[in-house]
Design a protein around this motif. Structure first.
Motif, PDB file in Angstrom:
ATOM      1  N   ALA A 213       0.812  -1.227   0.000  1.00  0.00           N
ATOM      2  CA  ALA A 213       0.000   0.000   0.000  1.00  0.00           C
ATOM      3  C   ALA A 213       0.840   1.270   0.000  1.00  0.00           C
ATOM      4  O   ALA A 213       0.289   2.369   0.013  1.00  0.00           O
ATOM      5  CB  ALA A 213      -0.931   0.012   1.222  1.00  0.00           C
TER       6      ALA A 213
ATOM      7  N   ARG B 163      -6.311   0.313   0.283  1.00  0.00           N
ATOM      8  CA  ARG B 163      -5.251   1.200  -0.193  1.00  0.00           C
ATOM      9  C   ARG B 163      -4.512   1.886   0.957  1.00  0.00           C
ATOM     10  O   ARG B 163      -4.150   3.049   0.888  1.00  0.00           O
ATOM     11  CB  ARG B 163      -5.818   2.232  -1.164  1.00  0.00           C
ATOM     12  N   SER B 164      -4.310   1.107   2.006  1.00  0.00           N
ATOM     13  CA  SER B 164      -3.621   1.605   3.200  1.00  0.00           C
ATOM     14  C   SER B 164      -3.102   0.413   3.988  1.00  0.00           C
ATOM     15  O   SER B 164      -3.701  -0.669   3.963  1.00  0.00           O
ATOM     16  CB  SER B 164      -4.577   2.430   4.063  1.00  0.00           C
TER      17      SER B 164
END
Length: 246
Positions: free
Chosen positions: A77, A169-170
């Motif tokens: 990510a 996405r982290s």
């Protein structure tokens, strides 16, 4: 592909996660060392097998699920959080090659943590009285195999953390997954479903903590499923999704 791997390696070398890897290897080694010192203070003889087995249990139960999930989440990510994913995907390489390079780099990353922990444990063991006389190469080979098996099983879990990191996405959700894995693993370990849950199955396969519940066929089937299914999801999602840096 070689360019992608080299690029990922350079990015990792410059990452602050290197300090976290060092800390992740040092803390469990120090914890086991203190436990062994306490045992020696109570006139308990030093035993290499017990010394290393305790380390494998701590790594498999506490350190690996949390630390490895965080490292893998960060690895997958990082470009999203630094808003450089568009630059990465506009290169001449396919999206699947980008993902594959990250899984390849994950091997030395996780291996370095395991290897450093093993070397710290080995060096610390020789500090105890009687350790030199009790040391045998066959014992070292047996314990090294347990560390290798734990590494292989933990690597089979990396697609889960990678899928979580890519989906949100982290790396924060991946870190949360690692914490959840530690807590839930301790609960599942007390039940008869230990070999059906990937994190507890990993621990029992590597340490044989509960031999009466240790079914290798069920355990390895569980690990195969939790490895392959997230991989297929990652391949489909990362190839077709509208991936951008926001």
């Amino acid at each position: 592909m070689a360019d992608l791997i080299a690029c990922e390696w350079l990015k990792w070398r410059r990452s602050r996660m290197l300090w976290l890897m060092l800390l992740g290897a040092l803390l469990p080694a120090m914890l086991v060392l203190f436990v062994a010192v306490n045992g020696i203070s109570h006139d308990e003889p030093f035993r290499w097998a017990y010394y290393f087995d305790m380390q494998v249990q701590i790594m498999g139960m506490l350190m690996c699920p949390a630390l490895f999930s965080l490292l893998i989440g960060y690895l997958f990510a990082r470009e999203f959080q630094e808003r450089t994913i568009n630059n990465l995907l506009t290169g001449p390489h396919s999206r699947l090659a980008v993902v594959a390079s990250k899984f390849i780099i994950a091997i030395p990353v996780l291996l370095s943590v395991q290897l450093l922990t093993f070397l710290l444990m080995l060096g610390g063991g020789f500090l105890f009285p009687g350790a030199v006389d009790a040391f045998t190469w066959s014992m070292l080979a047996d314990e090294a195999w347990k560390f290798c098996l734990l590494l292989l099983l933990q690597y089979a879990l990396t697609p889960i953390s990678a899928a979580v990191a890519l989906l949100w996405r982290s790396y924060i959700p991946a870190m949360g997954l690692g914490i959840f894995a530690v807590i839930s693993e301790m609960i599942i370990m007390q039940s008869k479903y230990i070999m059906y849950y990937p994190w507890s199955a990993t621990l029992n396969l590597a340490t044989n903590m509960f031999p009466d519940r240790n079914s290798a066929s069920i355990g390895y089937t569980t690990m195969a499923i939790v490895c392959v299914v997230p991989l297929l999801f990652i391949a489909a999602y990362f190839r077709r999704a509208d991936v951008h840096s926001g």
